[in-house]
Write an enzyme that holds these catalytic residues in place. Structure first.
Site, PDB file in Angstrom:
ATOM      1  N   SER A 102      13.886  17.496 -42.006  1.00 21.91           N
ATOM      2  CA  SER A 102      12.535  17.371 -41.467  1.00 21.91           C
ATOM      3  C   SER A 102      11.544  16.903 -42.531  1.00 21.91           C
ATOM      4  CB  SER A 102      12.116  18.714 -40.851  1.00 21.91           C
ATOM      5  OG  SER A 102      10.903  18.611 -40.166  1.00 21.91           O
ATOM      6  N   ASP A 244       6.587  13.168 -39.400  1.00 18.81           N
ATOM      7  CA  ASP A 244       7.364  13.693 -40.520  1.00 18.81           C
ATOM      8  C   ASP A 244       8.732  13.012 -40.555  1.00 18.81           C
ATOM      9  OD1 ASP A 244       8.482  14.951 -38.317  1.00 18.81           O
ATOM     10  OD2 ASP A 244       8.788  16.855 -39.328  1.00 18.81           O
ATOM     11  N   ASP A 246      11.756  13.631 -39.592  1.00 19.85           N
ATOM     12  CA  ASP A 246      12.601  13.499 -38.392  1.00 19.85           C
ATOM     13  C   ASP A 246      11.772  13.273 -37.135  1.00 19.85           C
ATOM     14  OD1 ASP A 246      11.593  16.098 -38.203  1.00 19.85           O
ATOM     15  OD2 ASP A 246      13.415  16.885 -37.289  1.00 19.85           O
ATOM     16  N   ASP A 248       9.624  14.896 -35.359  1.00 14.09           N
ATOM     17  CA  ASP A 248       9.388  15.870 -34.288  1.00 14.09           C
ATOM     18  C   ASP A 248       8.018  16.516 -34.414  1.00 14.09           C
ATOM     19  OD1 ASP A 248       9.853  17.517 -36.475  1.00 14.09           O
ATOM     20  OD2 ASP A 248      11.283  18.829 -35.451  1.00 14.09           O
TER      21      ASP A 248
END
EC number: 5.4.2.10
Length: 450
Positions: A102, A244, A246, A248
């Site tokens: 992440s 960010d 990833d 999400d």
């Protein structure tokens, strides 16, 4: 080995240090395959990753374990976490796997799982998988040589996700005429996010779209929204979007370069959804970290705020239980349950852009709904993760601060689910006092948990 393998968002840590090693990843693949392969036929698993250099080795190790357990593996390459959730559902797979840490720096990586419906696994399922991984004497029920799985790559996964996100934006609207700065953090969304916005008609200015395996989240993305803010002012854009690693989570910047956090965006979206009759029970789900101002806003507008533990999967669990359609975190995880089963930064951006298009007003006029209480968060590195009640000095310090706040503020202590940190948060009406209380508490925590 640790007793609990998974944190609040899967497995995460420094690459080539336990537990983020290829041998653990191999055993995770085997364990997940055993857990999700039922019956004699081969089952499908979708594996995606972000742009970290270490993603290649973890992808190979997981694939080997899953195939050995009899799972058919479909690899997507770099794609956002919510894209893997979507593809797991749409491809009728039994399991989705994301290799990502992440917002963490590139030297970390992580592994998280989605079930067949695209939801993050509950603690019980994670514990079952971890039990097999941590049991050195576990006897793997390998299928015979005809029962092992195959591994294939899917070439159009990004295009499928773009079509999906665009379908969540009203067909009668376009983004034509809007200037949008998007920072993809040199991460998983570096291709799909700009393309989706451009296909809807926007003029897009790109930041963080040149990953090299080591520059993910480096001075860009949602952890550094000031980069987007500067670019918005430079090119006179209508909005800035900071994702960010990833993708999400989302942090938004208005046309003046003012940074809006998840609480402010949740207030904007909740108000719009209530007006459209799309927020059942006028209920918004957020975590213990959300500002008191959000709670007051919902109450003043005939709604209610339900708080959960920190972690977007706990938000999602509460949303499913309560039938809620909107939830999220102050950090920028935003879940629109009508469209998705997890936080999705690009999808959230499109919902904000929908409001801007429908109202035909600048974001600065739409988003000024909250006056946040001053809040101070300090991350304290700790050696021990003891229950706070076992350290009386911490309890006494918290009680003293709460007494001085007099019911007009909050104290929250919690351990990070992914790092050796204790997060100390104090919220109240006086900025200087809030800072002072937080620093004093942080010193007590550091002393007691060394």
């Amino acid at each position: 080995m640790a007793d609990r393998l998974f944190g609040t968002d899967g497995l995460r840590g420094t690459v080539n240090n336990y537990p983020m090693t290829v041998d653990v990843a191999l055993r995770l693949g085997l364990a997940a395959g055993v857990r999700f392969r039922r019956g004699q036929h081969q089952h499908k698993v979708v594996i995606g990753k972000d742009t970290r250099l270490s993603g290649y080795m973890f992808e190979s190790a997981l694939t080997a374990g899953l195939c050995a357990a009899g799972m058919h593996v479909i690899m997507t390459g770099p794609l956002p976490t919510p894209a893997i959730s979507f593809l797991t559902r749409s491809m009728r797979a039994d399991l989705g796997v994301v290799i990502s840490a992440s917002h963490n720096p590139f030297h970390d990586n992580g592994i998280k799982f989605f079930d067949a419906d695209g939801y993050k696994l509950p603690d019980m399922a994670e514990d079952e998988i971890a039990g097999m991984v941590l049991d050195a004497d576990f006897s793997w029920p390998y299928p015979d040589c005809r029962g092992v799985g195959r591994a294939t790559k899917i070439e159009d996964a990004g295009g499928r996700y773009i079509v999906y996100t665009k379908s969540c934006f009203p067909a009668q609207l376009t983004l034509s005429g809007l200037r949008i700065v998007v920072d993809c953090a040199n991460g998983a969304s570096y291709k799909v996010a700009p393309l989706a916005l451009e296909e809807l008609g926007a003029e897009v200015f790109r930041i963080g779209t040149n990953p090299d395996g080591t520059n993910i989240n480096e001075h860009c993305g949602s952890l550094h929204p000031e980069v987007v803010a500067a670019k918005v002012r430079e090119v006179r854009a209508d909005i800035g979007l900071a994702l960010d690693g990833d993708a999400d989570r989302l942090i938004v910047v208005d046309e003046h370069g003012v940074i809006l956090d998840g609480d402010q965006i949740m207030a904007l979206c909740a108000q719009a959804m209530m007006a459209r009759g799309e927020l059942p029970g006028n209920l918004l789900v957020a975590t213990a970290m959300s500002n008191m101002a959000l709670e007051i806003f919902m109450r003043d507008h005939g709604g209610q705020l339900l708080r959960t533990k920190v972690g977007d999967r706990y938000v999602m669990e509460a949303m499913r239980r309560e039938g809620a359609m909107l939830g999220g975190e102050q950090s920028g995880h935003l879940i629109f349950h009508k469209y998705s089963t997890t936080g999705d930064g690009l999808l959230a951006a499109l919902q904000i852009l929908r409001i801007m298009r429908e109202k035909e007003r600048p974001l600065s006029e739409l988003a000024g709904l909250l006056t946040p209480f001053p809040q101070k968060l300090i991350n304290v590195r700790v050696e021990k993760r003891l229950p706070f009640e076992e350290r009386p000095a911490i309890g006494e310090a918290v009680a003293q601060v709460e007494k001085e706040l007099g019911g007009r503020g909050r104290v929250l202590l919690r351990y990070s689910g992914t790092e050796a940190l204790c997060r100390v948060m104090v919220e109240g009406e006086n900025t200087e006092k809030v800072r002072e209380y937080a620093e004093d508490l942080a010193q007590v925590v550091e002393r007691e948990l060394r």
